[in-house]
Design a protein around this motif. Structure first.
Motif, PDB file in Angstrom:
ATOM      1  N   UNK A 167      49.758   4.017  91.470  1.00 60.03           N
ATOM      2  CA  UNK A 167      48.652   3.283  90.846  1.00 60.03           C
ATOM      3  C   UNK A 167      48.348   3.860  89.481  1.00 60.03           C
ATOM      4  N   UNK A 168      48.045   2.957  88.551  1.00 54.56           N
ATOM      5  CA  UNK A 168      47.572   3.390  87.245  1.00 54.56           C
ATOM      6  C   UNK A 168      46.171   3.984  87.435  1.00 54.56           C
ATOM      7  N   UNK A 169      45.925   5.067  86.714  1.00 51.76           N
ATOM      8  CA  UNK A 169      44.655   5.781  86.871  1.00 51.76           C
ATOM      9  C   UNK A 169      43.432   4.866  86.726  1.00 51.76           C
ATOM     10  N   UNK A 170      43.481   3.995  85.718  1.00 49.20           N
ATOM     11  CA  UNK A 170      42.288   3.172  85.485  1.00 49.20           C
ATOM     12  C   UNK A 170      42.035   2.177  86.627  1.00 49.20           C
ATOM     13  N   UNK A 171      43.065   1.877  87.403  1.00 47.88           N
ATOM     14  CA  UNK A 171      42.881   0.955  88.528  1.00 47.88           C
ATOM     15  C   UNK A 171      42.202   1.642  89.709  1.00 47.88           C
ATOM     16  N   UNK A 172      42.161   2.977  89.677  1.00 45.64           N
ATOM     17  CA  UNK A 172      41.420   3.728  90.697  1.00 45.64           C
ATOM     18  C   UNK A 172      40.026   4.049  90.166  1.00 45.64           C
ATOM     19  N   UNK A 173      39.942   4.420  88.868  1.00 45.35           N
ATOM     20  CA  UNK A 173      38.654   4.868  88.341  1.00 45.35           C
ATOM     21  C   UNK A 173      37.679   3.717  88.155  1.00 45.35           C
ATOM     22  N   UNK A 174      38.164   2.503  87.920  1.00 44.61           N
ATOM     23  CA  UNK A 174      37.252   1.357  87.984  1.00 44.61           C
ATOM     24  C   UNK A 174      37.916   0.329  88.883  1.00 44.61           C
TER      25      UNK A 174
END
Ligand code: ZN
Length: 512
Positions: free
Chosen positions: A171-178
């Motif tokens: 997963x791309x980081x931004x897809x977890x952080x938001x």
């Protein structure tokens, strides 16, 4: 109800919407390859029969691997965001009876992969093998690698993918952080689902051309039957919906119509080979509409995922069960400092609060601001206490979220506040000393319980930090008591146990 615009009006809107999607927005895509989806296409029939064992809850362990650069930087991912991502996932899967949890809570979120290729180019074979090695060590849950970048194409960004070969999700980081719908989409692949538009990944549907009956994935030279709108459309004595696209009949025909589409509701023109207008399921997690608020899996998709979970190759997900399944119960009550307390000390202080039943861990946040916009510390701890260095003469706000493996979405406690003082103090737990307290009558003394014999120093200093008493102590294990000196001037004192490494201090008020 889905509102649909009259086709004449649609033509007026087309250039505008198109202009946006093509020129001003980087399009997010799923990075599963044609070969990989073909593997899922080949195996999905096995999972389509009604679930053999219908349970109320299917518990699925998740193991997060935030990936760092080789030098250890770049992996920072907020713990609260990781918990929220699982909470959002659980909302999406709740109708399927599938519940994701974090085994051991904190041991399933620490970063432990340091590799530049895995960080920025996980599809490259060396990066992939580093992650594979790591995943093999943690095959007690769905392995999720969280990376900085997946693709280098500036016009379309790969948001995540599932690798059936290595059996992990990236997963791309931004897809977890938001949290977006991408996480649930990739777990849909993990549990055997294909895109509802499978076959069209490399082809742009063109309404001005006749719709083909087959569509080809050039990169893998795979040809997939095109799905029709009518569910009873037959080909070679088979329902087309059973062999076309995702092979499921309760997911409507879709020719990747959501790709780059900025709205949730499809208002465009698309027709199947029989010229029947398409009604894609925009809100299906496995479609490509990225701008909906609420997504779902269909009943057949749920069946495939549950059967996949119950299959022999998923034994590893079912080896353990969550340690606690009940929700943390009760409100956080501060022990030290008390809410609104003005301390005399500052330095290394241990915040302490009452244990909460069913909470195995706590997410604690400390801030200098009441809004918590500026966080001094955010940590997941497995005890109802948290030590931190505090500056002198400052207000600190803190709040605590009780959690356990299956309950990661409990609300935060009320906000507590305290003010530090001007006297430096160092405290840190001496774990051998279980608990101790000071009593003033009839003579001042310390009563204590130790889990192990302990030797060290007992030091008493006054409010100015000057030592007024010091003695070596040898404390046997169990209950014991130590007399405190008498005849000190009335006032505030600090009683401290210390050894080479650790300190433990309590405030002592000597009355006149
Ligand atoms: Zn996908």
């Amino acid at each position: 109800m889905k509102g649909r615009l009259h086709s004449g009006l649609w033509l007026l809107l087309l250039p505008i919407i198109h202009g946006h999607s093509v020129f001003s927005q980087v399009r997010g895509i799923c990075g599963i390859t044609a070969e990989e989806q073909h593997m899922l296409y080949e195996q999905i029939d096995r999972f389509k029969q009604p679930t053999v064992e219908m349970r109320e809850t299917y518990y699925i362990p998740i193991v997060f691997h935030p990936v760092a650069r080789t030098n250890g930087t770049g992996a920072y991912l907020r713990y609260d965001h990781m918990l929220d991502a699982i909470c959002k996932l659980n909302e999406g899967f709740s109708e399927q009876g599938m519940v994701f949890y974090l085994p051991g809570v904190s041991e399933s979120i620490r970063f432990d992969v340091k590799n530049n290729l895995a960080f920025d180019n996980p599809r490259q074979s060396y990066g992939a093998s580093v992650m594979k090695l790591k995943a093999d060590q943690t095959r007690y849950g769905v392995n999720i690698f969280i990376v900085n970048r997946i693709s280098y194409d500036p016009s379309q960004q790969t948001l995540g993918y599932y690798s059936p070969t290595y059996d992990y999700v990236v997963m791309l980081k931004k897809e977890i952080s938001s949290p977006s719908s991408t996480f649930a989409h990739e777990l849909g692949h993990f549990f055997g689902l294909l895109h509802t538009f499978y076959g069209w990944e490399e082809t742009q549907y063109n309404p001005s051309l006749p719709t083909p009956t087959e569509v080809t994935l050039q990169t893998a030279n795979i040809t997939v039957p095109v799905e029709y709108v009518k569910r009873d459309k037959m080909r070679n004595n088979q329902r087309v919906c059973e062999i076309a696209a995702d092979k499921l009949c309760d997911t409507e025909a879709n020719y990747k119509l959501g790709f780059g589409y900025l709205k949730c509701e499809w208002m465009g023109i698309a027709k199947d080979p029989d010229n029947v207008p398409l009604r894609p399921q925009e809100r299906n997690y496995m479609s490509y509409f990225l701008h909906c608020d609420d997504y779902f899996f269909t009943q057949e998709q749920g069946q495939v995922m549950r059967n996949n979970y119950l299959s022999p190759e998923r034994n590893y997900l079912r080896k353990r069960t969550p340690t606690v399944v009940d929700a943390p119960d009760g409100e956080i009550t501060p022990i030290y400092p008390l809410d609104q307390e003005e301390l005399e000390v500052y330095g290394l202080l241990t915040l302490d609060w009452e244990d909460i039943p069913n909470a195995t861990h706590y997410l604690i946040e400390v801030s200098r601001r009441r809004s918590f916009s500026n966080i001094v510390a955010r940590e997941i701890v497995d005890k109802s206490e948290f030590a931190l260095e505090f500056s002198p003469n400052k207000y600190y706000y803190w709040r605590v979220k009780p959690i356990n493996e299956t309950h990661l979405c409990e609300p935060f406690s009320a906000k507590f506040v305290f003010k530090t003082g001007t006297i430096p103090v160092r405290t840190s737990d001496i774990e051998d000393i279980d608990r101790w307290w000071i009593t003033a009558f009839p003579e001042p003394k310390i009563t204590m319980y130790t889990t192990k014999a302990w030797r060290g120093q007992l030091v008493i200093f006054d409010a100015n930090g000057s030592t007024v008493h010091s003695q070596s102590v040898q404390i046997p294990s169990g209950r014991s008591s130590i007399d405190l000196p008498i005849g000190l001037h009335p006032g505030v004192y600090y009683v401290q146990f210390e050894d080479e490494r650790r300190f433990e201090v309590k405030r002592w008020l000597v009355l006149p």
